[in-house]
Design an enzyme around this catalytic site. Structure first.
Site, PDB file in Angstrom:
ATOM      1  CE  LYS A 152     -22.157  88.906  39.246  1.00 16.08           C
ATOM      2  NZ  LYS A 152     -22.298  89.976  38.209  1.00 16.08           N
ATOM      3  CD  GLU A 193     -32.009  77.343  31.594  1.00 14.76           C
ATOM      4  OE1 GLU A 193     -32.102  77.565  30.364  1.00 14.76           O
ATOM      5  OE2 GLU A 193     -32.553  76.382  32.150  1.00 14.76           O
ATOM      6  CB  CYS A 248     -31.011  82.850  25.853  1.00 13.99           C
ATOM      7  SG  CYS A 248     -32.307  82.769  27.078  1.00 13.99           S
ATOM      8  CD  GLU A 278     -26.858  83.570  22.626  1.00 10.82           C
ATOM      9  OE1 GLU A 278     -25.923  83.514  23.430  1.00 10.82           O
ATOM     10  OE2 GLU A 278     -28.016  83.232  22.897  1.00 10.82           O
TER      11      GLU A 278
HETATM   12  P1  NAP Z   1     -21.856  86.643  30.878  1.00 11.13           P
HETATM   13  O1  NAP Z   1     -20.529  87.281  31.026  1.00 11.13           O
HETATM   14  O2  NAP Z   1     -21.929  85.181  30.770  1.00 11.13           O
HETATM   15  O3  NAP Z   1     -22.733  87.153  32.111  1.00 11.13           O
HETATM   16  C1  NAP Z   1     -23.690  86.410  32.825  1.00 11.13           C
HETATM   17  C2  NAP Z   1     -23.452  86.564  34.311  1.00 11.13           C
HETATM   18  O4  NAP Z   1     -22.216  85.940  34.672  1.00 11.13           O
HETATM   19  C3  NAP Z   1     -23.329  88.019  34.773  1.00 11.13           C
HETATM   20  O5  NAP Z   1     -23.848  88.147  36.066  1.00 11.13           O
HETATM   21  C4  NAP Z   1     -21.823  88.190  34.782  1.00 11.13           C
HETATM   22  O6  NAP Z   1     -21.404  89.272  35.546  1.00 11.13           O
HETATM   23  C5  NAP Z   1     -21.385  86.875  35.338  1.00 11.13           C
HETATM   24  N1  NAP Z   1     -19.987  86.531  35.077  1.00 11.13           N
HETATM   25  C6  NAP Z   1     -19.158  87.003  34.109  1.00 11.13           C
HETATM   26  N2  NAP Z   1     -17.941  86.459  34.212  1.00 11.13           N
HETATM   27  C7  NAP Z   1     -17.974  85.623  35.278  1.00 11.13           C
HETATM   28  C8  NAP Z   1     -17.025  84.759  35.907  1.00 11.13           C
HETATM   29  N3  NAP Z   1     -15.779  84.655  35.464  1.00 11.13           N
HETATM   30  N4  NAP Z   1     -17.426  84.039  36.977  1.00 11.13           N
HETATM   31  C9  NAP Z   1     -18.674  84.126  37.427  1.00 11.13           C
HETATM   32  N5  NAP Z   1     -19.617  84.926  36.899  1.00 11.13           N
HETATM   33  C10 NAP Z   1     -19.275  85.664  35.830  1.00 11.13           C
HETATM   34  O7  NAP Z   1     -22.616  87.271  29.674  1.00 11.13           O
HETATM   35  P2  NAP Z   1     -22.425  88.759  29.112  1.00 11.13           P
HETATM   36  O8  NAP Z   1     -20.990  89.146  29.047  1.00 11.13           O
HETATM   37  O9  NAP Z   1     -23.260  89.633  29.908  1.00 11.13           O
HETATM   38  O10 NAP Z   1     -22.960  88.556  27.637  1.00 11.13           O
HETATM   39  C11 NAP Z   1     -22.128  87.970  26.645  1.00 11.13           C
HETATM   40  C12 NAP Z   1     -22.889  87.037  25.769  1.00 11.13           C
HETATM   41  O11 NAP Z   1     -23.500  86.024  26.558  1.00 11.13           O
HETATM   42  C13 NAP Z   1     -24.071  87.640  25.036  1.00 11.13           C
HETATM   43  O12 NAP Z   1     -23.705  88.281  23.871  1.00 11.13           O
HETATM   44  C14 NAP Z   1     -24.931  86.450  24.790  1.00 11.13           C
HETATM   45  O13 NAP Z   1     -24.529  85.756  23.643  1.00 11.13           O
HETATM   46  C15 NAP Z   1     -24.697  85.605  25.977  1.00 11.13           C
HETATM   47  N6  NAP Z   1     -25.788  85.741  26.951  1.00 11.13           N
HETATM   48  C16 NAP Z   1     -26.701  84.772  27.014  1.00 11.13           C
HETATM   49  C17 NAP Z   1     -27.737  84.893  27.911  1.00 11.13           C
HETATM   50  C18 NAP Z   1     -28.786  83.861  28.036  1.00 11.13           C
HETATM   51  O14 NAP Z   1     -29.850  84.148  28.565  1.00 11.13           O
HETATM   52  N7  NAP Z   1     -28.575  82.651  27.614  1.00 11.13           N
HETATM   53  C19 NAP Z   1     -27.841  86.003  28.725  1.00 11.13           C
HETATM   54  C20 NAP Z   1     -26.858  86.992  28.645  1.00 11.13           C
HETATM   55  C21 NAP Z   1     -25.843  86.824  27.764  1.00 11.13           C
HETATM   56  P3  NAP Z   1     -21.231  90.704  34.812  1.00 11.13           P
HETATM   57  O15 NAP Z   1     -22.584  91.151  34.470  1.00 11.13           O
HETATM   58  O16 NAP Z   1     -20.603  91.568  35.820  1.00 11.13           O
HETATM   59  O17 NAP Z   1     -20.371  90.487  33.612  1.00 11.13           O
END
Ligand code: NAP
Ligand code: MG
Length: 476
Positions: free
Chosen positions: A170, A245, A279, A383
């Site tokens: 996903k 991660e 990240c 972050e």
């Molecule tokens: P996120 O919500 O954690 O998204 C990562 C993945 O998880 C996406 O595929 C997301 O889908 C999915 N996801 C979201 N809610 C979920 C749930 N309840 N159950 C299962 N999967 C779920 O991250 P984001 O909202 O895109 O970004 C928010 C913050 O996360 C950023 O500002 C950053 O600080 C952090 N981040 C960290 C990394 C890293 O590499 N460590 C990468 C991205 C973000 P959707 O895309 O549809 O939401």
């Protein structure tokens, strides 16, 4: 851009159970690029079922044959590199030069390394009177973010396939197009039906359904700590493996004798690349107080060279943020930093000026440097995920270490010193999974992953392969 209106399940593009389209936007100008289907629990269930059915067959394929198929994936990713770069630039907003150099190239390197590992790895070892078999874990559920969209997919899919696992992916809602491109590559490479399956859709719907599905044996997640924690809880409940991660707040430590000009220049580039959506970015620069003013002024000058612009142009060094939510989050942090007493020496929360007319509707944030940051401020602890660097002074090396280790994260870091041994000695005391010494290059085979709240497990290279294997001991 062209997009599939189905899910790649069981080796074919199938219509979604509930065919609601999900828009994909270009973050540089807000235009609609394409729509993809929003998957739901029924699609996830179909994909997990396909992966389960394909598992025994794929696990029995000799590693040398899996290596051949991964070599083909690697070659196709290389052949389609320009298309990968353009797709990532369109849906993420990364400057085209960066997309070529990083977003398109890293997956070529990582798939190549797993093609080699599949061929060379000892899937069986002898231990006294035992034969120890390294067997695939089973069906993998993978959830990936948008910031390095293809790299994060390949860093899971390549070792999973090398190990003999099957999987359901996903990908992030914001970057599904490069995930579809990857499914095309897997298909064209001749990977058997059901080994790799793709369900596009929303995190709280498709992602959640995958995480909760009882039919997987390992959940591998990259993204925010908040969602990661939930994935870990659910994995614990059903006693399955989990790999996380998560985020970072990495320290770039300039020791007293460091080459300041070089360390600051590379340090700023590390934060501004990908608009700070990395990240492992070194978002806290730690500088000895006697060289603090000099470093702050160099950092401000360096940041000013990252003028935001149309990411599809060759000369652009800074693109937009991926979406409006991230833009608001990042500017909110800049405002909070200033409120808490940080000094703005470059950039700021207002939108950048001088952008060409056709990209003004994008999600822009200025390259920003905050000075006089103290370790307790939110901008030193949380972050931000944007082009924002915090610069902190320290009195002595012990204080530098306390500040470096003083966050809940531990993903990456950097140390600069004229004496490499001194830098290595410092790095040994850092609570973090990766440290680059004097600008050491990214190594696609070195284990990547977090200490503390930055995650569980390691990706890449032989350590990453191990995550997808479980052992069986035969006593003879
Ligand atoms: P996120 O919500 O954690 O998204 C990562 C993945 O998880 C996406 O595929 C997301 O889908 C999915 N996801 C979201 N809610 C979920 C749930 N309840 N159950 C299962 N999967 C779920 O991250 P984001 O909202 O895109 O970004 C928010 C913050 O996360 C950023 O500002 C950053 O600080 C952090 N981040 C960290 C990394 C890293 O590499 N460590 C990468 C991205 C973000 P959707 O895309 O549809 O939401
Ligand atoms: Mg999200």
């Amino acid at each position: 851009m062209k997009a599939h209106d189905g899910m790649y399940i069981g080796g074919a593009w199938r219509p979604a159970a509930d065919a609601e389209p999900l828009p994909v936007h270009n973050p540089a100008d807000g235009s609609l690029l394409a729509t993809v289907p929003a998957g739901g629990p029924a699609d996830v269930d179909a994909a997990v079922t396909a992966a389960r059915e394909a598992f025994p067959g794929w696990a029995a394929v000799p590693p040398a044959r899996r290596a051949e198929l991964l070599t083909r994936v690697h070659e196709l990713l290389k052949e389609r590199g320009e298309e990968v770069a353009r797709t990532v630039t369109a849906e993420l907003g990364a400057p085209i030069g960066f997309s070529r150099k990083v977003h398109a190239s890293a997956p070529v390197a990582v798939s190549g390394s797993y093609a080699r590992l599949a061929a060379e790895y000892g899937f069986e070892e002898r231990l006294g009177n035992s034969r120890v078999l390294h067997e695939p874990v089973g069906v993998v559920g993978a959830v990936t973010p948008w910031n390095y969209p293809l790299h994060q997919i390949v860093a899971k899919a390549a070792p999973a396939l090398a190990a003999g696992c099957t999987m359901v992916l996903k990908p992030a809602e914001d970057t599904p197009l490069v995930a579809q491109l990857f499914a095309e590559v897997v298909h064209e490479a001749g990977v058997p039906a059901g080994v790799f399956n793709l369900v596009t859709g929303l995190g709280p719907v498709a992602g959640q359904a995958l995480v909760e599905h009882p039919g997987t044996d390992l959940l591998s997640f990259t993204g925010s700590t908040a969602v990661g924690r939930r994935v870990g809880e659910l994995a614990g409940r059903s006693v399955k493996r989990v790999a996380l991660e998560l985020g970072g707040k990495s320290a770039n430590v300039l020791l007293p004798g460091a080459d300041l000009a070089k360390a600051v220049k590379v340090g700023v580039a590390n934060v501004m690349g990908n608009s700070g959506q990395t990240c492992s970015a070194w978002t806290r620069m730690l500088v000895p107080e006697e060289r603090y003013d000099e470093a702050v002024s160099l950092a401000a000058q360096a940041a000013a060279r990252y003028a935001p612009g149309d990411p599809s142009e060759e000369s652009t060094r800074l693109g937009p943020l991926v979406n409006a939510t991230q833009q608001a989050r990042v500017t909110g942090y800049i405002e909070q930093g200033v409120r808490e007493g940080a000094r703005l020496v470059a950039g700021g929360a207002e939108p950048p000026s001088g952008l060409p007319e056709h990209v003004r509707a994008g999600h822009w944030v200025q390259p920003t440097v905050l000075a006089d940051v103290t370790p307790g401020m939110a901008v030193a602890q949380e972050e931000i995920f944007g082009p924002v660097l915090s610069v902190l002074p320290y009195r002595d090396t012990e204080e530098a270490l306390r500040i470096a280790n003083g966050t809940e994260y531990g993903l990456a870091g950097a140390v600069w010193s004229e004496d490499e041994d001194e830098a290595v000695a410092f790095a040994r005391r850092m609570e973090t999974g990766q440290v680059d010494i004097n600008g050491g290059r990214f190594n696609p085979e070195a284990p990547f992953g977090g200490y503390k709240r930055s995650g569980v497990g390691r990706e890449l290279g032989v350590h990453g392969l191990g995550e997808y294997l479980q052992t069986k001991s035969l006593q003879l």
